[in-house]
Design a protein around this motif. Sequence first.
Motif, mmCIF file in Angstrom:
data_model
loop_
_atom_site.group_PDB
_atom_site.id
_atom_site.type_symbol
_atom_site.label_atom_id
_atom_site.label_comp_id
_atom_site.label_asym_id
_atom_site.label_seq_id
_atom_site.Cartn_x
_atom_site.Cartn_y
_atom_site.Cartn_z
ATOM 1 N N GLU A 159 5.094 15.875 -49.058
ATOM 2 C CA GLU A 159 5.976 16.353 -48.211
ATOM 3 C C GLU A 159 6.900 15.418 -47.653
ATOM 4 O O GLU A 159 6.466 14.133 -47.777
ATOM 5 C CB GLU A 159 5.182 16.824 -46.883
ATOM 6 C CG GLU A 159 4.111 17.895 -47.282
ATOM 7 C CD GLU A 159 2.712 17.246 -47.217
ATOM 8 O OE1 GLU A 159 1.835 18.150 -46.812
ATOM 9 O OE2 GLU A 159 2.550 15.992 -47.261
ATOM 10 N N GLY B 270 10.771 15.168 -44.701
ATOM 11 C CA GLY B 270 11.695 15.958 -43.779
ATOM 12 C C GLY B 270 11.191 16.192 -42.431
ATOM 13 O O GLY B 270 11.872 16.735 -41.561
ATOM 14 N N ARG C 161 14.265 20.991 -41.801
ATOM 15 C CA ARG C 161 13.909 21.353 -43.120
ATOM 16 C C ARG C 161 12.830 20.550 -43.932
ATOM 17 O O ARG C 161 13.193 19.301 -44.130
ATOM 18 C CB ARG C 161 15.210 21.648 -44.076
ATOM 19 C CG ARG C 161 14.658 22.407 -45.466
ATOM 20 C CD ARG C 161 15.776 22.958 -46.336
ATOM 21 N NE ARG C 161 16.137 21.614 -47.176
ATOM 22 C CZ ARG C 161 16.826 21.721 -48.112
ATOM 23 N NH1 ARG C 161 17.230 22.872 -48.629
ATOM 24 N NH2 ARG C 161 17.103 20.444 -48.733
ATOM 25 N N SER D 293 10.135 19.457 -47.005
ATOM 26 C CA SER D 293 10.399 19.670 -48.335
ATOM 27 C C SER D 293 8.707 19.106 -48.750
ATOM 28 O O SER D 293 8.165 18.538 -48.427
ATOM 29 C CB SER D 293 11.354 18.853 -49.100
ATOM 30 O OG SER D 293 12.592 19.230 -48.673
ATOM 31 N N CYS D 294 8.511 20.246 -49.935
ATOM 32 C CA CYS D 294 7.044 19.865 -50.813
ATOM 33 C C CYS D 294 7.291 19.900 -52.175
ATOM 34 O O CYS D 294 7.881 20.815 -52.604
ATOM 35 C CB CYS D 294 6.125 20.825 -50.144
ATOM 36 S SG CYS D 294 4.595 20.740 -51.215
ATOM 37 N N THR D 295 7.240 18.576 -52.505
ATOM 38 C CA THR D 295 7.695 18.529 -53.993
ATOM 39 C C THR D 295 6.431 18.479 -54.862
ATOM 40 O O THR D 295 5.328 17.676 -54.268
ATOM 41 C CB THR D 295 8.402 17.291 -54.289
ATOM 42 O OG1 THR D 295 9.632 17.144 -53.718
ATOM 43 C CG2 THR D 295 8.715 16.995 -55.675
ATOM 44 N N ARG E 287 11.655 28.319 -52.376
ATOM 45 C CA ARG E 287 11.288 27.439 -53.462
ATOM 46 C C ARG E 287 12.594 27.468 -54.237
ATOM 47 O O ARG E 287 13.223 28.225 -54.415
ATOM 48 C CB ARG E 287 10.013 28.089 -54.251
ATOM 49 C CG ARG E 287 10.220 29.453 -54.842
ATOM 50 C CD ARG E 287 8.978 29.848 -55.275
ATOM 51 N NE ARG E 287 8.192 29.247 -56.532
ATOM 52 C CZ ARG E 287 6.925 29.222 -56.740
ATOM 53 N NH1 ARG E 287 6.343 29.968 -55.996
ATOM 54 N NH2 ARG E 287 6.420 28.284 -57.683
ATOM 55 N N THR F 246 10.173 22.318 -55.930
ATOM 56 C CA THR F 246 10.070 22.064 -54.465
ATOM 57 C C THR F 246 10.133 23.364 -53.598
ATOM 58 O O THR F 246 10.644 24.272 -54.062
ATOM 59 C CB THR F 246 11.262 21.250 -53.998
ATOM 60 O OG1 THR F 246 11.328 20.076 -54.654
ATOM 61 C CG2 THR F 246 11.314 20.988 -52.424
ATOM 62 N N TYR G 168 10.481 24.535 -49.550
ATOM 63 C CA TYR G 168 11.056 24.253 -48.579
ATOM 64 C C TYR G 168 10.433 25.059 -47.288
ATOM 65 O O TYR G 168 9.775 26.275 -47.388
ATOM 66 C CB TYR G 168 12.579 24.455 -48.434
ATOM 67 C CG TYR G 168 13.214 23.890 -49.616
ATOM 68 C CD1 TYR G 168 13.463 24.417 -50.706
ATOM 69 C CD2 TYR G 168 13.370 22.467 -49.539
ATOM 70 C CE1 TYR G 168 14.172 23.685 -51.859
ATOM 71 C CE2 TYR G 168 14.298 21.611 -50.484
ATOM 72 C CZ TYR G 168 14.399 22.262 -51.682
ATOM 73 O OH TYR G 168 15.145 21.496 -52.591
ATOM 74 N N GLN H 80 12.557 26.016 -43.707
ATOM 75 C CA GLN H 80 13.386 25.667 -42.857
ATOM 76 C C GLN H 80 12.934 26.321 -41.419
ATOM 77 O O GLN H 80 12.432 27.238 -41.192
ATOM 78 C CB GLN H 80 14.555 26.770 -43.375
ATOM 79 C CG GLN H 80 15.808 26.642 -42.425
ATOM 80 C CD GLN H 80 16.340 25.007 -42.385
ATOM 81 O OE1 GLN H 80 16.722 24.601 -43.511
ATOM 82 N NE2 GLN H 80 16.673 24.946 -41.178
ATOM 83 N N CYS I 162 1.586 20.677 -46.799
ATOM 84 C CA CYS I 162 1.964 21.698 -47.813
ATOM 85 C C CYS I 162 0.464 22.095 -48.373
ATOM 86 O O CYS I 162 -0.159 21.093 -48.328
ATOM 87 C CB CYS I 162 2.749 21.092 -48.697
ATOM 88 S SG CYS I 162 3.536 22.089 -50.074
#
Length: 115
Positions: free
Chosen positions: A6, A8, A19, A21-23, A71, A77, A79, A81, A95
């Motif tokens: 994660e 952001g 926002r 993010s989870c990659t 996504r 990734t 997201y 928001q 995440c």
Amino acid sequence: QAQLVESGGGLVQAGESLRLSCTASERIMSSNSMGWYRQTPENQRELVAELTSGGSTNYADSAKGRFTISRDNAKNTVYLQMNSLIPDDTAVYYCNAVSPYYDYWGQGTQVTVSS
């Protein structure tokens, strides 16, 4: 090797946006469900938003109308928001990826909303 990473989080004022993010690995992006949870020291971890592989979404009542999960498969990734943030949104956000074979969690990212 971390399966979910994660980013952001941060410190913002009430009314502002972030926002998250989870990659994930490409394999995990095909999970049955990917979602965002949050936890404070006083409360149990709670669902914020989830996105199924079929594209359905589910939001906590507190997130409806303010948060959006999405996504980008090309970037592996997911997201979150978050708009119109309020102090009660302050928490560590995690995440999550779930399938019949695994249940992965990221390390968490801190979100702090000041009044």
